[in-house]
Design a protein around this motif. Structure first.
Motif: not given
Length: 264
Positions: A154-167
């Motif tokens: 995995i290469h996780a999303v880097n630039f996002s506000l909060g952790v919704d997209v990360y999760s």
């Protein structure tokens, strides 16, 4: 309509082909005689964000430390002729999820393996701010003890506000790990640079019963004081774990040796 995700498969002597999510036998694809992992009693794994091969010496580092690894999990791997040649010369298969196309060669996660996968599931998630995609790849390989090993690169999303997209990126991976009965390795660049992100990552790992590999001399690349690269596992035992310090990328490679844990 959302584009269907696919991986590009590179095998010596064959043209590159698209692989769509699913079990290889279900897709009617021919699987060579089953080759298992590892070739001896220790499974060696290398995990490295290779920084699109932009720095000198990336190939010599791969040659030196990748050649003895049965699995190499690369992030930001650009399908340059040099990398494809290395992969197909030293491994049975190389599967890459092209996250986004650069002028010449697509870049994304790439898993090199000394055995053919019996299952492959490429995943993409778009960065909400930059609109670039990050990728993940779930593959399954037969182990010599008869079990099936699930490998998540995995290469996780880097630039996002909060952790919704990360999760949101982790959720479909979690579903697959939860359904898998055998051992699992999940590794890569998780971009866990905030307290929110690291908490979300640890919650996720705990939910699918994964343990974190600990590094004694922890020279992993950090951002805001937190490491970015991780290796998680279950159903295996850790023999040795180290971090290689190099200038060949903006990340240091992780090397982990696993021993199949028959009691897991």
């Amino acid at each position: 309509m959302r584009k269907k995700n696919f991986a590009m498969r590179y095998v010596a002597g064959l043209p590159a082909e698209r692989v769509f999510p699913g079990a290889m036998n279900e897709l009617g694809q021919k699987i060579p005689p089953i080759q298992t992992l590892p070739s001896d009693d220790v499974l060696r794994v290398m995990v490295w964000n290779i920084f699109k091969q932009q720095r000198a010496d990336w190939l010599s580092v791969l040659r030196e430390y990748g050649k003895d690894s049965q699995l190499v999990l690369l992030q930001e791997a650009q399908t340059t002729p040099e990398l494809v040649r290395f992969a197909t010369s030293n491994y049975m298969t190389a599967d890459q999820v092209p996250a986004f196309a650069l002028p010449q060669h697509p870049s994304g996660v790439m898993t090199l393996a000394a055995a053919h996968p019996v299952y492959c599931c490429p995943l993409r998630e778009r960065e909400p701010l930059l609109r670039l995609s990050k990728s993940a790849l779930v593959t399954v390989y037969p182990l010599y003890d008869g079990r099936l090993l699930m490998v998540v690169n995995i290469h996780a999303v880097n630039f996002s506000l909060g952790v919704d997209v990360y999760s949101k990126q982790l959720d479909p991976i979690g579903e697959q790990i939860a359904q898998h009965k055998g051992p699992v390795i999940m590794a890569g660049d998780f971009n866990a640079w905030s307290r929110q992100r690291i908490n979300a990552l640890y919650r996720f790992a705990s939910g699918v019963e994964l343990q974190e590999v600990r590094f004694t001399d922890d020279n992993r690349r950090k951002a805001f004081g937190r490491p970015l690269d991780f290796v998680f596992y279950r159903g295996l035992g850790v023999v040795e774990a180290s971090v290689l310090v190099t200038e060949a990328s903006d990340h240091n490679p992780l090397i982990v040796e696993f021993k199949p844990d028959f009691h897991a």
